[in-house]
Design a protein around this motif. Structure first.
Motif, PDB file in Angstrom:
ATOM      1  N   ASP A   1       0.205  -8.314  -4.116  1.00  0.00           N
ATOM      2  CA  ASP A   1       0.171  -6.852  -3.930  1.00  0.00           C
ATOM      3  C   ASP A   1      -1.131  -6.446  -3.235  1.00  0.00           C
ATOM      4  OD1 ASP A   1       0.624  -4.200  -3.923  1.00  0.00           O
ATOM      5  OD2 ASP A   1       0.745  -3.935  -6.101  1.00  0.00           O
ATOM      6  N   GLU A   2      -1.048  -6.206  -1.946  1.00  0.00           N
ATOM      7  CA  GLU A   2      -2.218  -5.854  -1.139  1.00  0.00           C
ATOM      8  C   GLU A   2      -3.421  -6.732  -1.479  1.00  0.00           C
ATOM      9  OE1 GLU A   2      -3.017  -1.790  -0.607  1.00  0.00           O
ATOM     10  OE2 GLU A   2      -0.958  -1.142  -0.994  1.00  0.00           O
TER      11      GLU A   2
ATOM     12  N   SER B   1       4.524  -1.297  -4.501  1.00  0.00           N
ATOM     13  CA  SER B   1       3.997  -1.977  -5.681  1.00  0.00           C
ATOM     14  C   SER B   1       5.034  -2.008  -6.782  1.00  0.00           C
ATOM     15  CB  SER B   1       2.750  -1.262  -6.187  1.00  0.00           C
ATOM     16  OG  SER B   1       1.736  -1.322  -5.226  1.00  0.00           O
TER      17      SER B   1
HETATM   18 MG   LIG Z   1       0.709  -0.222  -4.246  1.00  0.00          MG
END
Ligand SMILES: [Mg+2]
Ligand SMILES: Nc1ncnc2c1ncn2[C@@H]1O[C@H](COP(=O)(O)OP(=O)(O)OP(=O)(O)O)[C@@H](O)[C@H]1O
Ligand SMILES: Nc1ncnc2c1ncn2[C@@H]1O[C@H](COP(=O)(O)OP(=O)(O)OP(=O)(O)O)[C@@H](O)[C@H]1O
Ligand SMILES: [Mg+2]
Lengths: 240, 225, 239, 225, 240
Positions: free
Chosen positions: A161-162, A41
């Motif tokens: 991000d995910e 991240s």
């Molecule tokens: Mg992360």
């Protein structure tokens, strides 16, 4: 397109990124995988300066992100980001969520913005929810709206991000489908994900991060089927 | 008892006095609330510059000292200093509104700051990541959401403010309590004026509460599923 | 109320009115009034308990029987008499007008329509507010149509005068002297005998036996010279 | 100016007076805080019986009316009614502590209620699913967590309480403000006693704040990673 | 062991459970799957009365849960529950989390409770964290502590509500491993889960819920390889 050189990031005295070098071409889709806490991240957030790099250079197209007095807001119109938790604005309708930024940036009139927003919402399959509020949508729908909201600024790069890890399993598919479509159309994308199936199918390259660096990178086949590093192998054995 | 109430409110048209006092109480409260909210928001944003920069700034320090001193000293003292030293010779309405406005701002600032900080961190990132500036994001995204969570505490502060204006009489400003004091000193009877006045305050506060509740309900519309 | 001398004098006062009553350095109420009532109590053979409270609460406290006497530089007025009985007068005082040095006002009647600062609930307040002033039938209005600003404390009214927010302060002569001494360059005093008044002890309403006993003692104190000694000790020494 | 301060505080050992007033202010505040916290917690739990049952209960209604009336009327009025009507003839310390304790309880109740409701719903379920009773879960699991979030608001309330005790003088209780009033009436000078007293209040409040902050830090130990 | 007859649950006017009948034997491990909102959690929560059934009967062993004046707290000592979000007590250490209930119930002395707690914590592999606070643990560790906490009361039945869906993918495995162990040792278990691999390997039976009822049930093979109902098929196609 994206050039990262010797990128370091500290939080206080904790070194989270320990010198990252990489190059990503226009139209590439790169998936970043790796264990929790490895800095995925943080790396992604450095790419649009949500985190300020401590050391190193980032160049995206003609923009030198790490120069002094760099115009952050202008860059962010060209580099879209989609978050794990969507970060939709709960007090605005779906349509207003999508049109807010283009209108504030005076990129188009309200009319045009609405038209484009509807087009994008239809494209990600939530056109019928335009007048609802985020709280009335399912997770999958929310994430698709978030993608449309980013696209409304016609960015040249998209960071994810995910994007599916807060979703019910049933809804994962519909979001990945939208992303797959984007990749096909040639969007430059960097995707942090735990969806190995998606990475294998869509990514041009996969970065495996561990302990604040890119430990191994290559095509999906190289990484998934013939990992070189011991850490990569243990990680994949747990996740696949 | 009924007799006492007659003496306290009807005889010699005393209700006219009460009306006048009520007007002052309400005027001072309303103007003070407006000043308090505007200045309070400003102070809150000043304090938040520290969060944004990760260390305290000149602005955040100024706001901190202001809030610390105002909250640390009795309002009565502030009122006296304002009346006798800073704004000497000015009208009671001005002195009262300004004192309570400046006082309330300190409390409002802390409430608004907490409210802003309670909005999910992701909202600021969401706004910034779309290229909106800090100020734009604050105005269009954070504040509209914060206001919902802030409203109950803000309501409390307004209620406290209205009731605290009862000290205006100390500097000869004729508010509701002052009228009741005056009447007590004339009729040598405390209970009826006291209870009557308490009732009027109660009604004001009740109106305020109901209004704020209605506002809160409206703001919560987007929460509905 | 029954007509019976109480077992103990429970005396309300407001110890913010020197030299009649104030807190001494041992944090006990002291002053001319306090000395008077103690002397009266001693001569009656009764214990004296002093309760210090807000001036405007005094009559209320008497009505709720928390106290059975008030000595607080309180003037006998028609209105107060509705709630309490008054003893014979034990002290005569004048109302003073405090003015700025350059003021041309010389008597109370000239304050008509002016802005006047007073201490809430005091005689100055009553006179300035256009209430009838004086004993019984002689009562009349001294000041008409003035705009009265009522402060909790005399000192605040004087401060307001210095700030130019009021034209005059009407207050007891002795207090006025203190204020003007402090501000001799700016302020002056005018005395109007129309505002003379008589301090009396307020007693439980309707208790004639009690009232007669107190009056008897006041008279005795005045006659045997004790009164002059107290006056010299508390009042004259201050001026 | 220095002269005025000498007159106001040193001359004739006036500081002894201030010390006495300070003692009363602190005593009333401390006892009131204790009463407020205990009764406030009780009121909060009474109101929460409504949440638990899903509809308002007798207990919750009683608590609601109490809180509504106390918060709806000025403390000064409550003090006067307590002094002149309910507790007439009792000591100032008793009247003051009880009035402010009963008053504060209403505000504390709302703070504690909000704090309890802010504890994750899952904690109650976690406790109940282990066979603990409602009361046990409240005591061992919910309240210890709520206290952390409550503390800042509770601190505010304590500070307001301390400062509000300055109205005790209205019913002849000799607190800090009343002493300053005495002195003003003795020395015919207001500014020095006013500022001096304001400073003393500021110091009390500062001590209180520092103490509460320290307590909060200790309670947040389990948050450390 | 567990007998459910005609179980209905309303939230206000919304009927969430529309008549559930089922029987679960001692030592069985039943997995409940189905789309979001189908009532899986509500069903599970009815089994230990975290939700009060509106109609119908539930009998567990000798306990008639739906009778008047039923002793809920006594039942909960015999029916443990593990939540999606762990619901550990953040102000207590790991050890205190586990010992709290046994001590409060006077089931054992503090000494014995600690001993048993350490034994359980070691068994789920987090014995070394006994003196830490929950905030210092990873998600997988937290969930294993939550399981140990339930086991400390020696329950006869364990209920799990999506015990792994709030976990990072790397940590899913370690929690499932503990559960697998439990099932092997003969614990009666009802598990709401999206982990089809786990269901296939460990479950004796699988319930597929949809729209407030059990639409289809059977062995893992029956459900996963030969689903009968159209809804089951669509659901599985999205999730597998
Ligand atoms: Mg992360
Ligand atoms: N704002 C911050 N302040 C301090 N430390 C931080 C901050 N953000 C992240 N970290 C630390 O930096 C390290 C890397 O975090 P990061 O979020 O980049 O990891 P990640 O690979 O994205 O993990 P995950 O898969 O859990 O999201 C972690 O040790 C984390 O605790
Ligand atoms: N306390 C409640 N009040 C009102 N409605 C509720 C409540 N709890 C659940 N519901 C509703 O009941 C239905 C079933 O919810 P439930 O949580 O049992 O579904 P689920 O199958 O567990 O879904 P998921 O996979 O999302 O956890 C949903 O429509 C939900 O909105
Ligand atoms: Mg569920």
């Amino acid at each position: 397109m994206i050039d990262v050189k010797n990128l370091h990031k500290y939080f206080g005295s904790l070194e989270v990124l320990k010198g990252i070098d990489c190059h990503i071409d226009k139209g590439e889709c790169v998936c970043v995988i790796g264990p929790s806490g490895s800095g995925k991240s943080t790396f992604l957030r450095c790419l649009n300066l949500l985190e300020t790099p401590t050391k190193g250079d980032i160049v995206i197209d003609d923009m030198h992100l790490t120069e002094k007095n760099f115009d952050v807001d202008a860059m962010r119109k060209r580099v879209g980001m989609v978050f794990q938790h969507f970060n939709l604005f709960p007090h605005l309708t779906i349509l207003e969520n999508v049109t807010l930024a283009p209108i504030r940036h005076k990129m188009m009139t309200e009319e045009q913005a609405k038209e484009k927003a509807m087009e994008l919402l239809n494209r990600v399959g939530v056109g019928d929810k335009a007048d609802n509020y985020p709280a009335q949508l399912s997770g999958g729908q929310k994430q698709r709206v978030a993608i449309a909201r980013s696209l409304a600024l016609s960015p040249e790069v998209m960071l994810f991000d995910e994007p599916t890890s807060a979703l019910d399993p049933e809804m994962v598919g519909e979001v990945l489908e939208v992303m797959k479509q984007l990749a096909k159309e040639g969007m430059t994308m960097v995707v942090v994900t735990h969806e190995m199936g998606f990475a294998r199918e869509v990514a041009n390259r996969v970065f495996f991060m561990d302990g604040g660096g890119i430990l191994e990178e290559g095509t999906p086949e190289q990484i998934f089927d013939h990992p070189q590093e011991e850490r990569t192998k243990t990680f994949l054995s747990k996740v696949l | 008892m009924l007799d006492s109430f007659y003496t306290a409110f009807i005889e010699e048209q005393r209700y006219l006095l009460y009306l006048d006092g009520l007007k002052m109480t309400i005027l001072v409260s309303v103007i003070a609330i407006i000043i308090g909210v505007v200045l309070g928001t400003l102070l809150a944003l000043m304090r938040l510059t520290a969060e944004q920069k990760g260390k305290s700034t000149l602005l955040s320090k100024i706001a901190y000292v202001y809030i610390d001193i105002i909250r640390g000293t009795p309002t009565l003292t502030q009122l006296m200093i304002m009346y006798f030293v800073i704004l000497k010779g000015q009208s009671g309405l001005l002195v009262g509104s300004l004192t309570f406005g400046l006082n309330s701002a300190a409390y409002v600032a802390e409430i608004i700051r907490a409210g802003i900080q309670a909005v999910d961190q992701g909202q600021m990132e969401g706004g910034r990541s779309l290229g909106l500036s800090y100020v734009q994001t604050m105005k269009d995204i954070i504040l509209p959401q914060a206001i919902k969570n802030i409203l109950p505490a803000l309501g409390n502060e307004f209620i406290v403010l209205v009731k605290e204006t009862s000290i205006l009489g100390y500097v000869a400003i004729v508010d509701l309590t002052k009228v009741s004091d005056f009447v007590i000193s004339r009729i040598f009877e405390a209970l009826a004026p006291l209870l009557g006045t308490a009732l009027i305050y109660y009604v004001i506060v009740k109106f305020l509460t109901l209004g704020l509740n209605a506002l809160e309900r409206r703001l919560r519309q987007s929460d509905r599923r | 109320a029954e007509s019976k001398v109480p077992d103990k004098l429970i005396v309300g006062t407001n110890a913010e009115f020197p030299p009649f009553e104030y807190m001494n350095d041992k944090k006990q109420p002291e002053g001319f009034d306090i000395a008077m009532i103690k002397e009266i109590g001693k001569r009656m053979g009764k214990k004296v308990e002093i309760k210090n409270m807000e001036f405007k609460s005094l009559i209320g406290a008497m009505e709720s029987d928390s106290i059975n006497a008030i000595i607080a530089g309180m003037t006998k007025t028609e209105k107060r008499e509705k709630a309490v009985d008054f003893s014979d007068s034990y002290y005569t005082t004048n109302q003073a007008i405090i003015l700025k040095k350059d003021s041309k006002i010389t008597k109370l009647a000239q304050l008509d329509g002016k802005k006047i600062g007073v201490q809430e609930g005091t005689t100055g307040d009553l006179i300035s507010s256009g209430d009838k002033f004086g004993d019984g039938k002689k009562a009349k209005v001294l000041v008409k149509g003035a705009k009265v600003k009522r402060f909790k404390k005399g000192v605040d009214a004087v401060m307001d005068l210095k700030n130019g927010s009021v034209d005059a302060v009407v207050i007891d002569e002795l207090t006025a002297n203190e204020f003007v001494k402090k501000n001799a360059k700016k302020l002056k005093i005018v005395i109007d005998s129309a505002g003379s008044e008589y301090y009396c002890i307020a007693l439980t309403k309707g208790n004639t036996a009690y009232k007669e006993e107190v009056n008897k003692q006041i008279k005795a104190i005045k006659e045997d010279g004790t009164y002059d000694k107290l006056k010299a000790k508390y009042i004259d020494s201050k001026n």
